[in-house]
Structure formats: C-alpha cells, structure tokens
Design an enzyme around this catalytic site. Structure first.
Site, short mmCIF file in Angstrom:
data_model
loop_
_atom_site.label_atom_id
_atom_site.label_comp_id
_atom_site.label_asym_id
_atom_site.label_seq_id
_atom_site.Cartn_x
_atom_site.Cartn_y
_atom_site.Cartn_z
N ASP A 199 0.81 -1.21 0.00
CA ASP A 199 0.00 0.00 0.00
C ASP A 199 0.85 1.26 0.00
O ASP A 199 1.97 1.28 0.51
CB ASP A 199 -0.87 0.05 1.26
CG ASP A 199 -2.10 -0.82 1.18
OD1 ASP A 199 -2.17 -1.65 0.24
OD2 ASP A 199 -2.97 -0.68 2.05
N HIS B 124 3.67 -2.10 3.40
CA HIS B 124 3.80 -0.76 2.81
C HIS B 124 5.23 -0.59 2.30
O HIS B 124 6.18 -0.76 3.09
CB HIS B 124 3.52 0.33 3.84
CG HIS B 124 2.14 0.29 4.43
ND1 HIS B 124 1.79 -0.62 5.41
CD2 HIS B 124 1.04 1.04 4.17
CE1 HIS B 124 0.52 -0.41 5.75
NE2 HIS B 124 0.04 0.57 5.01
#
Length: 265
Positions: A76, A221
C-alpha cells in the site's frame, strides 16, 4: 458469506480489545449505535472462485488456487524511493504482487515506477488519491478520491485499475456503491505487520509469517524503511512452507472481483 460491521475492518489500528477499558468499550458501543454502523457482505477468495461462470477457465499455465496453497503479497501507499529495491527483489524471486498506489505525491511523483510495476507483471490498483478516510466523505468526495487515481494510472499504464483498498480498511454502503459505479472491487487483508509502527525488519517478517495462511492477503507498505528488507525473508520462508505467490486477481481466478464488493480472506 459472512457479514461484517464496517467498524470492525479498521480494528488493526486501535489498541487490543483485551486491554480496552470498560469505559472505552461503552463509548465505542454508543458511537456505533448513534452512527448507525452499517454491515456489508464479505466475500472470500474461495467465494469468488465458486461464483465464477461455468464457462470461465484459468489462463494457460495459471496457478489453480482452489488446489494450490496460494497467498497474495500486497503493498500500500507507494510508489516511493524504496520501490525500485522491492521490484528488484520480486523479479529475482519470480513473484508478482499487487500494488495499491496512492495518487498524490506518489503516482504523480514516480510515474516511471508506476510504469515499471505494470510492465513487470504486477497488478496496479488504487489506494485513493490522498488517503482520505472514505467513510468521512460524501459521495462526490469518494468519487473524486477514486477517479483521480484511476485516471492517473490509466494515463501512465494504459489500463484503469479495477481493484482498490480503502484507507485504514474503512468502508460502508456509500463507498461500496461509488466503487461499484467506478468498476472497483474493494480488497482487504488477512495479515498485517503494522509496519507503519516499526522499522524492525525481523519483527515485520515474524508478524507476517505468524499470520500467513492459505488464500491469505498480506498487507505491507513499501514506503517505510523496515519493510522492503523484510520481504526476501517473508518470500523465502513462505515458499519453504509450500506457498505460491499470486496477485489478487490470480487468487480469485477463474472468478473475477465484482465491482463494489468487499473481498477479505
């Protein structure tokens, strides 16, 4: 298929329920009652495969996740300065991932990385334009957050994203309806390292390995310093356990993600 309350999807951000005080629980419960917390249908990867049309078939050479021990690696909020190293690792390991990209200061700042992600066979998806909490916006606000990223990605890659991940995993009926209108399915996760809170790569690796399971979707992430160094260990150890890494669409195949629907293992 199970139904989940919209509030539950963001529980990974708060303190453990076991440590929450009675007062906090009471306040949250009252807020849910006053706010009319919505529930939604949650579809699993297995649901998607079972819902596939009879004539649907896997692409030649594709992994059959109804039989194989599949798991999807997702990232992400990128791309970032760490993404080139991540892409090098994925290429070396022959692993394809799904990237939920942020528009502002990411897609618009690193268009060459967006193009490289797509060119190297990874799935390019949306994480909104500016990471606003979609459940706090009106329909037009949700539409703008999603449309701007779709358009920016399409301009670079020639392909409009069909998957999105709402910031903090927060969704509701309105977000689902706008997502359906825009042709976007919502993808949640089953394993998270909470890498936004630590730079300890060994801890990040351990957390993911502890939560990994068949048909799982891993949330990481590629914007944090400790995450990318943890990826080789995650991939190597899960391969040793017999896992096959796939993109989210491959995890659902021969089914496809339905626009507006929420998918969570």
């Amino acid at each position: 298929m199970p139904r989940e309350r919209g509030f539950v999807v963001s529980r990974h951000l708060g303190a453990s329920g076991k440590r929450a005080s009675t007062a906090v629980v009471a306040v949250v419960s009252l807020a849910l009652m006053l706010g009319g917390c919505t529930s939604y249908d949650r579809y699993t990867p297995e649901d998607a495969r079972k819902d596939a049309k009879k004539e649907a078939a896997l692409a030649p050479g594709a992994v059959d996740c109804a039989k194989a021990r599949c798991i999807a690696l997702t990232f992400d909020a990128g791309p970032s300065e760490h993404t080139p190293q991540l892409l090098d690792i994925l290429k070396k390991e022959k692993v394809h991932a799904t990237f939920f990209l942020l528009g502002r200061n990411h897609v618009d700042k690193y268009p060459e990385l967006v193009r490289r992600i797509a060119d190297e066979g990874h799935e390019v998806a949306s994480h909104t334009w500016s990471h606003k909490i979609l459940t706090e916006l009106d329909a037009d606000g949700v539409r703008e957050e999603l449309t701007r990223t779709q358009e920016a990605v399409e301009k670079i890659t020639g392909r409009r994203p069909t998957l999105m991940r709402p910031p903090q995993g927060r969704t509701d009926d309105q977000v689902s309806e706008v997502s359906r209108e825009l042709g976007l399915a919502q993808i949640m996760w089953s394993a998270t390292a909470k890498d936004y809170a630590t730079t300890d790569s060994a801890l990040i690796e351990k957390r993911i390995l502890d939560q990994a399971d068949r048909d799982g979707i891993i949330l990481l992430h590629d914007i944090y310093d400790g995450t990318v160094p943890a990826v080789p260990g995650i991939i190597g150890k899960l391969k040793e356990r017999g896992y096959t890494f796939v993109t989210v669409p491959e995890l659902l195949a021969p089914g496809t993600a339905g626009p507006g629907k929420v998918y969570k293992p």
